[in-house]
Design a protein around this motif. Structure first.
Motif, short mmCIF file in Angstrom:
data_model
loop_
_atom_site.label_atom_id
_atom_site.label_comp_id
_atom_site.label_asym_id
_atom_site.label_seq_id
_atom_site.Cartn_x
_atom_site.Cartn_y
_atom_site.Cartn_z
N ASN A 380 0.85 -1.21 -0.07
CA ASN A 380 0.02 -0.03 0.12
C ASN A 380 0.70 1.51 -0.13
OD1 ASN A 380 -2.14 -1.65 -0.02
ND2 ASN A 380 -2.55 -1.39 2.27
N ARG A 381 2.01 1.10 0.75
CA ARG A 381 2.71 2.47 0.74
C ARG A 381 3.65 2.54 -0.60
NH1 ARG A 381 1.69 0.52 5.62
NH2 ARG A 381 1.63 1.87 7.53
N ILE A 382 3.93 1.59 -1.05
CA ILE A 382 4.93 1.82 -2.20
C ILE A 382 3.84 2.28 -3.29
CG2 ILE A 382 6.09 0.61 -4.25
CD1 ILE A 382 7.60 0.42 -1.66
N ALA A 383 2.39 1.54 -3.46
CA ALA A 383 1.46 2.09 -4.31
C ALA A 383 1.03 3.80 -4.30
CB ALA A 383 0.29 1.27 -4.24
N GLU A 384 1.07 3.97 -3.13
CA GLU A 384 0.58 5.29 -2.80
C GLU A 384 1.97 6.41 -3.28
OE1 GLU A 384 -1.75 7.03 -1.92
OE2 GLU A 384 -1.06 8.88 -0.76
N HIS A 385 3.11 6.04 -3.06
CA HIS A 385 4.06 6.59 -3.61
C HIS A 385 4.04 6.79 -5.27
CE1 HIS A 385 6.81 5.58 0.23
NE2 HIS A 385 5.87 6.86 0.30
N LEU A 386 3.68 5.76 -5.63
CA LEU A 386 3.37 5.82 -7.10
C LEU A 386 2.43 6.67 -7.48
CD1 LEU A 386 4.07 1.75 -7.89
CD2 LEU A 386 5.57 3.88 -8.35
N LEU A 388 1.43 9.09 -5.68
CA LEU A 388 1.62 10.76 -5.72
C LEU A 388 2.62 11.05 -6.73
CD1 LEU A 388 2.37 10.58 -1.79
CD2 LEU A 388 0.33 11.75 -3.01
N ALA A 389 3.77 10.32 -7.12
CA ALA A 389 4.34 10.77 -8.30
C ALA A 389 3.69 10.84 -9.58
CB ALA A 389 5.42 9.86 -8.40
N ASN A 390 2.71 9.96 -9.89
CA ASN A 390 2.27 10.12 -11.04
C ASN A 390 1.16 11.38 -11.12
OD1 ASN A 390 0.96 9.23 -13.59
ND2 ASN A 390 -1.26 9.09 -12.21
N GLU A 391 0.58 11.83 -9.78
CA GLU A 391 -0.06 13.19 -9.69
C GLU A 391 1.08 14.38 -10.17
OE1 GLU A 391 -2.42 13.76 -6.19
OE2 GLU A 391 -3.96 12.92 -6.88
N PHE A 392 1.97 14.16 -9.35
CA PHE A 392 3.02 15.20 -9.62
C PHE A 392 3.54 15.46 -11.11
CE2 PHE A 392 7.09 17.35 -9.76
CZ PHE A 392 6.98 18.40 -8.94
N PHE A 410 8.16 5.07 -11.96
CA PHE A 410 7.98 4.77 -10.41
C PHE A 410 7.78 6.02 -9.67
CE2 PHE A 410 11.42 1.72 -12.38
CZ PHE A 410 10.88 0.84 -12.07
N SER A 411 8.51 6.38 -8.66
CA SER A 411 8.16 7.58 -7.99
C SER A 411 9.10 8.64 -8.01
CB SER A 411 7.89 7.01 -6.33
OG SER A 411 9.19 6.69 -5.93
N VAL A 472 3.40 16.83 -0.83
CA VAL A 472 3.49 16.98 -2.44
C VAL A 472 2.89 18.38 -2.62
CG1 VAL A 472 3.29 15.67 -4.43
CG2 VAL A 472 3.96 14.16 -2.55
N ASN A 473 1.72 18.41 -2.21
CA ASN A 473 1.06 19.79 -2.38
C ASN A 473 1.76 20.78 -2.19
OD1 ASN A 473 -1.04 18.20 -3.94
ND2 ASN A 473 -2.42 18.33 -2.15
N ASN A 474 2.44 20.81 -0.79
CA ASN A 474 3.09 22.03 -0.27
C ASN A 474 4.46 22.20 -1.23
OD1 ASN A 474 1.55 22.57 1.63
ND2 ASN A 474 2.75 21.18 3.18
N ALA A 475 5.04 21.21 -1.69
CA ALA A 475 6.10 21.15 -2.87
C ALA A 475 5.77 21.68 -3.99
CB ALA A 475 6.77 19.48 -2.72
N LYS A 476 4.66 21.28 -4.31
CA LYS A 476 4.35 22.04 -5.80
C LYS A 476 4.15 23.49 -5.54
CE LYS A 476 0.98 18.26 -7.37
NZ LYS A 476 -0.35 18.03 -7.19
#
Ligand SMILES: Cc1ncc(COP(=O)(O)O)c(C=O)c1O
Length: 492
Positions: A380-386, A388-392, A410-411, A472-476
């Motif tokens: 679940n954690r790896i999938a979430e990173h993928l 978030l990276a995809n959203e970015f 990947f991420s 990630v949103n703050n990073a953007k």
């Protein structure tokens, strides 16, 4: 007498009561640290020499108490700590630790067991064997893979290349070495132009020399071109080189591109060349069924490295090396000595499978992590990173002032600022370098950079167990804000 001596007279270790007291305080200290980690600047703001200059030139003559040492951790070392556990650490490949991993490290130091041979700590040896089997199942690796834990991927790849050389047993390099042997052909190692520098380091360390590393060109997605590899091998053989090892990378350092393991493996099998796969960061992604394509053809590889310390929340250091030919690895490194009894048969003495004799009890932390989170929890954690990276990546693609610079399997997302009014390459490079510097100077976010085809590129790596969508949103927002500030003032 110092305060410490009053609590602990004599020549023994710290008194157990004192150890217990500070042990509790340390866990509290670490819990507070992790809870408040976002209050620290993610990238240390120290200048070179600041930390050294704050420390005494001479060691203390008398012992000091833990309170004063810990107070110096707070006052003197903290300013020089770059916080790898910070959720906004998104540089390089982010190695984050996790609660169960930290606790297991503590236990490992407490046992202080050295798993060099089976009898020096049967639990260390047999837990390492078990973790190899578990990890293999988690990543869906071939049954005939055999695993050993080293410190880093650099060490794992060095051992792969040493085994590849040992496989050329007719050269008898183990006994006779390489220097001064005029009859010895020069041995070649192949990797892509995007492969990690650890391959160069292995070539230097093992006496191949840097000239032995032939960098194969990559395609527009930064993947090794199998046809160019084949051609290079053919030409080398004509020129008297002996191909020894091919290193394919699954998740290259700059862009996380994935070499075609299947096609490269076919070439290696036909040519009888050792194939090593460097999946130091990306390998753990194969825990997800939808990511198992990354290892298509892995059954043709001779060895593989995956680092749980890069993307499985394992405190640094921890690198898993797998090979289908443990007997060749053993032949490369096993030596005996009168002072060392390895007479027990049917056991693994891991010191026979590497250049180190002494070995840390590393398997303990993986055991804790897998048991605590469970395979599903890790997935679940790896999938979430993928995700978030995809959203970015989607955000970058839709933003008029940014451009994505490589595919995002990947991420990690590679991007650069490319405002409409700037097209000069040098100007863009200067702008992006400045943008990265400005972002990192805020202390709120830490990103890293690389160069692709002469263009300076910013990388964001989302693989920390503590990074959330909000981070990630703050990073953007920060990236956008810094670009706006710069383009308003940018005069090169
Ligand atoms: C693809 C790849 N291989 C190897 C390494 C080296 O890893 P280590 O620091 O564990 O030696 C890295 C480091 O980032 C990497 O990206």
């Amino acid at each position: 007498m110092s305060k410490r001596d009053l609590m602990n007279p004599g020549l023994n270790d710290m008194a157990v009561d004192e150890f217990r007291k500070y042990g509790h305080e340390f866990i509290d200290w670490l819990a507070d640290y992790i809870e408040n980690i976002e209050k620290y600047p993610v990238l240390s703001k120290s200048e070179p020499g600041d930390i050294k200059n704050s420390l005494p030139d001479h060691p203390p003559k008398e012992g000091e108490d833990i309170d004063s040492i810990l107070s110096d951790v707070n006052g003197k070392l903290m300013p020089g700590i770059t916080h790898w556990n910070h959720p906004n650490f998104m540089a390089y490949f982010n190695s984050t630790s996790s609660g169960p991993g930290i606790l297991a490290e503590l236990l490992s130091a407490g046992f202080n067991a050295n798993g060099m041979a089976w009898h020096t700590c049967p639990s260390a040896t047999e837990l390492e064997e078990t973790m190899a089997e578990w990890y293999k199942k988690m990543l869906n690796l071939p049954e005939d893979y055999w695993g050993v834990i080293y410190d880093t991927a650099s060490t794992s790849s060095l051992h792969a290349i040493a085994a590849a050389r040992e496989q050329l047993s007719h050269l008898n390099i183990r006994e006779k070495g390489m220097p001064g042997r005029k009859e010895l052909p020069r041995l070649r190692i192949y990797s892509s132009q995007q492969a990690h520098l650890s391959i160069d380091k292995a070539a230097i360390t093992l006496g191949f020399g840097l000239e032995a590393v032939r960098r194969i060109p990559v395609d527009s997605d930064y993947r090794m071109k199998p046809a160019a590899l084949k051609e290079a091998i053919e030409n080398d053989k004509k020129d008297g080189w002996l191909p020894c090892c091919v290193v394919a990378t699954v998740g290259t350092t700059s862009t996380t591109s994935v070499d075609d393991v299947d096609a490269i493996g076919t070439i290696c099998r036909n040519e009888k060349i050792w194939m090593h796969v460097d999946a130091a960061y990306a390998g753990t992604a194969a825990i997800l069924p939808q990511m198992q394509w990354i290892f298509n053809g892995i059954e043709n590889a001779d060895s593989l490295v995956v680092n749980p310390h890069k993307w499985m929340f394992t405190p640094f250091d921890y690198s898993f090396f797998f090979t289908r030919k443990p007997e060749v690895l053993k032949r490369a490194f096993s030596v005996s000595a009168e002072y060392f009894d390895k007479s027990k048969s049917d056991v693994i003495n891991y010191m026979d499978y590497g250049m180190q004799q002494g070995r840390r009890f590393r398997s303990l932390k993986m055991w804790f992590i897998i048991r605590y989170f469970g395979v599903e929890g890790i997935k679940n954690r790896i999938a979430e990173h993928l995700r978030l990276a995809n959203e970015f990546a989607v955000w970058i693609d839709s933003h008029p002032a940014f451009e994505r610079m490589a595919p995002t399997p990947f991420s990690v997302v590679c991007f650069c600022a490319h405002p409409k009014n700037i097209d000069d390459k040098n100007e863009l490079n200067a702008l992006n370098k400045k943008l990265l510097e400005e972002i990192n100077n805020t202390g709120k976010l830490f990103l890293s950079g690389t160069t692709l085809n002469g263009k300076f590129v910013i990388r964001i790596a989302i693989s920390s167990i503590r990074t959330t969508e909000a981070n990630v949103n703050n990073a953007k927002q920060l990236i956008e804000q810094k670009l706006n500030e710069l383009t308003m003032n940018f005069t090169n």
